[in-house]
Design an enzyme around this catalytic site. Structure first.
Site, PDB file in Angstrom:
ATOM      1  CG  HIS A  88      -5.945   1.412   5.021  1.00 14.14           C
ATOM      2  ND1 HIS A  88      -5.489   2.429   5.829  1.00 14.14           N
ATOM      3  CD2 HIS A  88      -4.911   0.557   4.859  1.00 14.14           C
ATOM      4  CE1 HIS A  88      -4.217   2.190   6.124  1.00 14.14           C
ATOM      5  NE2 HIS A  88      -3.846   1.061   5.559  1.00 14.14           N
ATOM      6  CE  LYS A 127       0.136   3.315   4.789  1.00  8.50           C
ATOM      7  NZ  LYS A 127      -0.117   3.410   6.200  1.00  8.50           N
ATOM      8  N   GLY A 181       2.069   2.106  10.719  1.00  4.66           N
ATOM      9  CA  GLY A 181       2.964   3.252  10.537  1.00  4.66           C
ATOM     10  C   GLY A 181       3.646   3.705  11.815  1.00  4.66           C
ATOM     11  CD  GLU A 205      -3.127   5.182   6.702  1.00  5.32           C
ATOM     12  OE1 GLU A 205      -3.104   5.242   5.457  1.00  5.32           O
ATOM     13  OE2 GLU A 205      -2.230   4.645   7.375  1.00  5.32           O
ATOM     14  CB  SER A 258       5.058  -1.703  12.025  1.00  6.49           C
ATOM     15  OG  SER A 258       4.546  -0.395  12.224  1.00  6.49           O
ATOM     16  CG  ASN A 307      -1.760   1.194   1.374  1.00 12.85           C
ATOM     17  OD1 ASN A 307      -1.886   1.989   0.423  1.00 12.85           O
ATOM     18  ND2 ASN A 307      -2.371   1.378   2.537  1.00 12.85           N
ATOM     19  CD  GLU A 341      -3.623  -3.037   7.399  1.00 15.87           C
ATOM     20  OE1 GLU A 341      -2.453  -3.127   7.022  1.00 15.87           O
ATOM     21  OE2 GLU A 341      -4.378  -2.121   7.044  1.00 15.87           O
TER      22      GLU A 341
HETATM   23  C1  PEP Z   1      -0.879  -0.165   5.891  1.00 14.13           C
HETATM   24  O1  PEP Z   1      -0.834   0.901   5.311  1.00 14.13           O
HETATM   25  O2  PEP Z   1      -1.824  -0.930   5.685  1.00 14.13           O
HETATM   26  C2  PEP Z   1       0.197  -0.508   6.822  1.00 14.13           C
HETATM   27  C3  PEP Z   1       0.125  -1.654   7.452  1.00 14.13           C
HETATM   28  O3  PEP Z   1       1.205   0.410   6.974  1.00 14.13           O
HETATM   29  P1  PEP Z   1       2.624   0.136   7.716  1.00 14.13           P
HETATM   30  O4  PEP Z   1       3.190  -1.126   7.149  1.00 14.13           O
HETATM   31  O5  PEP Z   1       3.456   1.349   7.371  1.00 14.13           O
HETATM   32  O6  PEP Z   1       2.357   0.034   9.169  1.00 14.13           O
END
Ligand code: PEP
Length: 269
Positions: free
Chosen positions: A107, A18, A185, A109, A225, A16, A179
Site C-alpha cells: 500500500h 486504515k 485520500g 502509505e 478516491s 481499507n 493506486e
Molecule cells: C486506499 O486507502 O487504498 C485508498 C484508495 O484510499 P482513498 O479511497 O481514501 O483514496
C-alpha cells in the site's frame, strides 16, 4: 487491445479502514456491509473484503461469523517471517488464525510513509500466499513520477518486483490494485481512460511474467478516491475489475453504493 473478451472476472471491492474506527463502530460497519454482502445484488456477484485495523480484526471476523456472513476480512499488513521475536509485528499464521483471509501488500502509505521497499513488499506477498491467504498487491506512481511520464515504468517495476518468485499456481490468489499515490485520500482520481490504460499495461506485464491466461484471469482493482459518484464510470472500463476503497469504505452506505456499482457493471459485461 483492451482485454474485453477475457474470461468473466468477478469484481472485487476492498474496504481499507486504515487506522480508523473504534471497536463498536467497527462492529456496526462490518455488520452493515456483511449483511448486504449476503443479499442480491452483491451475493456471489461481487467479492467484498474489509480490512479493519489489526486490533479489531479478530472481533470483526467473529462478529461476521456469528451473523452468518461470508464477508471476507483481511489484514492491512503482515510480517513475512514465521512467528518469533518480531516485537510489534503480526504474522500471516496469526492473521489466518483469527479469520483473516487476505493481506494488503505494498500500500502506498506503507511504501511512502513507513518506507517499505519493493523487496520487503515481495517478501510479504510471498509470505501471505505461502500461508494460504490471498493478497492484494498495491502499485502506483507518485505525482512527480506521473508528471515525468514514468507511470507505466513505475507500475511495471513494482509489479515485477512484487511478484518475483510467486508461483504461477498462486496467481489465482493475487489481485493487483493500481493506486496512483496522488489520488489516494486526496479527492482527485485518475480519469477512467487513464486508469484503463494503466490497467491494460499492468495486465500485459503479468502476461509477460506468467502467461496470457493468468493475466486474463487476474483481477486488477483501481484505488484512489473512489466514491459512489465516480465508481460506475471506472467500472465500465474493460480492465478495471473493482476498487480498493479507503475513505468511502468507512460509511456503509457509500461503500455499498460502490459495491452495487460493481455488481451492475458486471451484469452488463
Ligand atoms: C486506499 O486507502 O487504498 C485508498 C484508495 O484510499 P482513498 O479511497 O481514501 O483514496
Amino acid at each position: 487491445m483492451p482485454t474485453k473478451t477475457a474470461p468473466q472476472r468477478r469484481p472485487v471491492i476492498g474496504g481499507n479502514w486504515k487506522m480508523n474506527t473504534t471497536l463498536k463502530p467497527a462492529e456496526a460497519l462490518a455488520l452493515a456491509v456483511g449483511r448486504a454482502a449476503m443479499q442480491p445484488p452483491l451475493h456471489k456477484a461481487v467479492e467484498v473484503v474489509v480490512f479493519p485495523p489489526f486490533v479489531y480484526l479478530a472481533h470483526v471476523a467473529l462478529t461476521l461469523c456469528h451473523a452468518n456472513s461470508d464477508l471476507a476480512v483481511g489484514a492491512q499488513d503482515c510480517w513475512p517471517e514465521p512467528p518469533g521475536a518480531f516485537t510489534g509485528e503480526i504474522s500471516v499464521a496469526q492473521i489466518k488464525d483469527v479469520g483473516g483471509r487476505c493481506v494488503l501488500t505494498g500500500h502506498s502509505e506503507r511504501r511512502h510513509v513507513i518506507g517499505e521497499d519493493d523487496a520487503l513488499v515481495c517478501r510479504k506477498t510471498r509470505a501471505a500466499l505461502a500461508g494460504g491467504l490471498s493478497c492484494i498487491l498495491c502499485v502506483g506512481e507518485t505525482l512527480a513520477q506521473r508528471e515525468a511520464g514514468e507511470t507505466d515504468a513505475v507500475n511495471e517495476r513494482q509489479v515485477r518486483a512484487g511478484l518475483e518468485g510467486v508461483a504461477a499456481a498462486d496467481m489465482k490468489r493475487v489481485v493487483i490494485a493500481y493506486e496512483p499515490v496522488w489520488a489516494i485520500g486526496t479527492g482527485r482520481n485518475a480519469s477512467p481512460d487513464d486508469a484503463q490504460a494503466a490497467h491494460q499495461r499492468i495486465r500485459a506485464v503479468v502476461a509477460d511474467m506468467f502467461t496470457p491466461d493468468i493475466a486474463a484471469a487476474l483481477r486488477i482493482q483501481y484505488g484512489g478516491s473512489v466514491k459512489p459518484d465516480n465508481a460506475a464510470s471506472l467500472f465500465a472500463m474493460p480492465d478495471i475489475d473493482g476498487a480498493l476503497v479507503g475513505g468511502a469504505s468507512l460509511k456503509a452506505e457509500d461503500f455499498l453504493a460502490i459495491c452495487n456499482a460493481a455488481a451492475s457493471a458486471a451484469a452488463q459485461r
